[in-house]
Scaffold this motif. Structure first.
Motif, PDB file in Angstrom:
ATOM      1  N   ASN A  14       0.789  -1.231   0.000  1.00 56.91           N
ATOM      2  CA  ASN A  14       0.000   0.000   0.000  1.00 56.91           C
ATOM      3  C   ASN A  14       0.822   1.282   0.000  1.00 56.91           C
ATOM      4  N   PHE A  15       1.835   1.331   0.867  1.00 60.15           N
ATOM      5  CA  PHE A  15       2.609   2.570   0.976  1.00 60.15           C
ATOM      6  C   PHE A  15       3.382   2.826  -0.310  1.00 60.15           C
ATOM      7  N   LEU A  16       3.943   1.751  -0.854  1.00 57.66           N
ATOM      8  CA  LEU A  16       4.667   1.868  -2.114  1.00 57.66           C
ATOM      9  C   LEU A  16       3.730   2.377  -3.207  1.00 57.66           C
ATOM     10  N   ARG A  17       2.489   1.871  -3.191  1.00 58.05           N
ATOM     11  CA  ARG A  17       1.519   2.303  -4.204  1.00 58.05           C
ATOM     12  C   ARG A  17       1.211   3.782  -4.051  1.00 58.05           C
ATOM     13  N   LEU A  18       1.085   4.227  -2.807  1.00 60.86           N
ATOM     14  CA  LEU A  18       0.838   5.655  -2.589  1.00 60.86           C
ATOM     15  C   LEU A  18       1.994   6.478  -3.139  1.00 60.86           C
ATOM     16  N   LEU A  19       3.224   5.992  -2.896  1.00 60.85           N
ATOM     17  CA  LEU A  19       4.387   6.723  -3.401  1.00 60.85           C
ATOM     18  C   LEU A  19       4.408   6.719  -4.924  1.00 60.85           C
ATOM     19  N   GLN A  20       4.021   5.578  -5.512  1.00 67.76           N
ATOM     20  CA  GLN A  20       3.943   5.530  -6.978  1.00 67.76           C
ATOM     21  C   GLN A  20       2.922   6.539  -7.471  1.00 67.76           C
ATOM     22  N   GLY A  21       1.807   6.623  -6.753  1.00 68.58           N
ATOM     23  CA  GLY A  21       0.775   7.599  -7.094  1.00 68.58           C
ATOM     24  C   GLY A  21       1.328   9.004  -6.994  1.00 68.58           C
TER      25      GLY A  21
END
Lengths: 224, 327
Positions: A14-21
């Motif tokens: 999840n956190f990685l996805r937020l950073l990708q976002g």
């Protein structure tokens, strides 16, 4: 940990996805700002021209962009253009085009304002010293313009970064949309997810915009 | 529907947008006569809605990733036929990314849900990769109508209004409207809503239903599902209405909220949608749904994706439609 919505951040990627976002948000902002600022400067100079045709054209463009909410402009570029001309702009291209059109018009108006705020006597004094038109502009007018332009221009940059959030409505998955997806997927187990995730997103936007305004402060101090 | 109406009107405004773009592009170099040309072509294309004008093809396909379409096919349509999809090796399917359990993204970043399960099967049977586009309720028609998605599998309820803009395939689910409200102030009938605020998501059947049949009820409209639910949780409205499947699942997992009205309005069906006139793709999807009916695919889909959400609150046969036949 049932209550702590923050633990959602560390579930899966999840956190990685937020950073990708966040990276998508940053990319969009950087590209749009990089294109809008020079175009805006050119447009602003064009707006100060005395020629009636130039005035009408710049007035029309500015009012059109000002009156049109950015979201409507985005939908026109993404769906409207496809309907009317059959041009299928990708979501990303539409988003950049929207930000550039809006950013250029806004920046243009800021540049125009800064240029005409330079008192007449500055031009006259330069002329009295025997400077050419080119010299006057580059050595007298431009430095003063930049000084006046800097605060509102930086303000515009942070506004552009924040405006990228509306691109979720044409399916671009940036930081906000990723957050909403995470909230929804965990809504059932973690009803308080919204508060936490939006909190983190707020913090991420802050992380991006804060250095920009720090930079602005430093530049301003140096100029004074 | 409303949104599309606005878009139609603004099609003329699109001319201005194009003019602005051109004017800006032409800012550095001297202005060309091209703005005039664009103007005349718009005049035609706004009259003939939908069909793209011939002279715009040059710029068309460039941004549609992976489409090896020639200028000729682009002129004919904005959608991609079955053969074009197959040869590109990829089908673009519009799904929800924030509407569990129908379409959502799990914590690994993968699409999941009832619609996604079906979409993956379609990709497998077509022999192409599936590219998911996340959509919002109000933009679903536009995605299909403009060819930005080949197929829409986003809990798309069949309505006459929508059927004028897109072609629906056979149904794979059925629903009615439901209304969810807090236990402390339950809404048990439409009469209970008098003088209260009802939350709805824009572009959904709930919006159309309440606007048409109960214009007195105050509606609080949100663009996204996530926002609508948050509005209910925050108490910005007294109740929230959308498809009963959706509110049932949500209320089960959110203690303190009940579905006071489980079935309102006509029973609707949910079906895949393709662009108007995309017959090859439509026929293929219809055959696919019929074939899948023989193996009870949608019951398997229900078990895999919806069962854990509904538990005993819903009977699969009351939601799932097999082989496109509504009993």
């Amino acid at each position: 940990m049932q209550d702590s919505g923050l633990s959602i951040l560390f579930m899966g990627s999840n956190f990685l996805r937020l950073l990708q976002g966040l990276w998508v948000t940053l990319q969009l902002s950087l590209i749009s700002v990089a294109v809008s600022l020079p175009l805006g400067i050119a447009f602003g100079m064009f707006m100060t021209l005395k020629h009636p045709a130039a005035r009408i054209i710049s007035r029309l463009i500015l009012d059109f962009v000002r009156i049109m909410p950015q979201l409507v402009l985005l939908f026109i570029l993404y769906f409207g253009v496809a309907h009317a001309f059959g041009w299928n702009l990708s979501a990303y291209a539409s988003a950049v085009a929207m930000l550039v059109i809006w950013g250029t018009a806004e920046m243009g108006d800021l540049v125009r304002g800064a240029l005409i705020s330079i008192p007449r006597h500055q031009y006259e004094s330069a002329a009295a010293l025997g400077m050419t038109g080119r010299q006057t502009f580059l050595e007298v007018i431009l430095p003063q313009t930049v000084q006046r332009l800097l605060p509102p221009a930086i303000n515009l940059v942070t506004r552009m970064i924040k405006t990228t959030s509306i691109v979720v409505l044409i399916g671009i998955v940036e930081v906000l949309k990723t957050g909403q997806q995470i909230i929804d997927a965990n809504r059932l187990q973690f009803p308080s997810a919204a508060l936490w995730i939006y909190g983190v997103i707020f913090f991420l936007y802050f992380l991006v915009c804060w250095p920009v305004s720090l930079l602005a402060k430093r530049l301003e101090r140096r100029m004074n | 529907m409303k949104k599309t109406g606005i878009l139609r009107k603004t099609a003329t405004a699109a001319l201005m947008a194009a003019a602005v773009t051109m004017a800006m592009a032409g800012c550095g170099s001297s202005a060309k006569g091209s703005t005039g040309v664009t103007g005349s072509s718009t005049a035609d294309s706004t009259g003939v809605t939908g069909s793209s004008t011939a002279d715009s093809t040059g710029d068309a396909g460039s941004s549609t990733a992976g489409s090896a379409a020639t200028d000729q096919t682009q002129t004919a349509s904005t959608f991609r036929s079955l053969d074009e999809i197959k040869s590109s090796g990829k089908i673009v399917i519009g799904v929800f990314s924030d509407k569990a359990p129908f379409g959502y993204v799990d914590d690994k970043g993968n699409y999941q849900g009832y619609d996604v399960y079906f979409a993956n099967r379609i990709g497998k049977d077509l022999g192409v990769k599936v590219e998911f586009v996340p959509v919002d309720p109000a933009s679903r028609v536009e995605y299909v109508a403009t060819g930005k998605a080949d197929l829409m599998l986003a809990n798309f309820t069949v309505t006459d209004e929508r059927a004028q803009k897109v072609d629906f395939a056979l149904p794979y689910m059925k629903v009615a409207l439901g209304v969810v409200s807090p236990d402390t102030a339950p809404v048990k009938s439409v009469d209970d809503l008098k003088g209260k605020t009802l939350i709805i998501a824009k572009g959904t059947t709930a919006e159309t239903y309440f606007t048409k049949n109960y214009p007195d009820i105050r509606l609080d409209k949100y663009d996204q599902y996530a926002d609508a639910y948050n509005a209910l949780l925050d108490g910005r409205g007294d109740a929230f209405s959308t498809d009963n499947t959706e509110v049932l699942a949500w209320a089960l997992q959110n203690p303190g909220y009940t579905v006071g009205i489980t079935s309102l309005g006509d029973e609707d069906t949910i079906a895949p949608a393709v662009a108007k006139g995309n017959k090859t793709l439509l026929d293929w999807v219809n055959t696919e749904i019929q074939t899948l009916g023989t193996e009870k695919f949608f019951h398997a889909d229900y078990d895999a994706t919806l069962k854990s959400f509904y538990g005993d609150a819903a009977d699969p046969d009351s939601l799932v439609v097999e082989g496109g036949k509504v009993e």
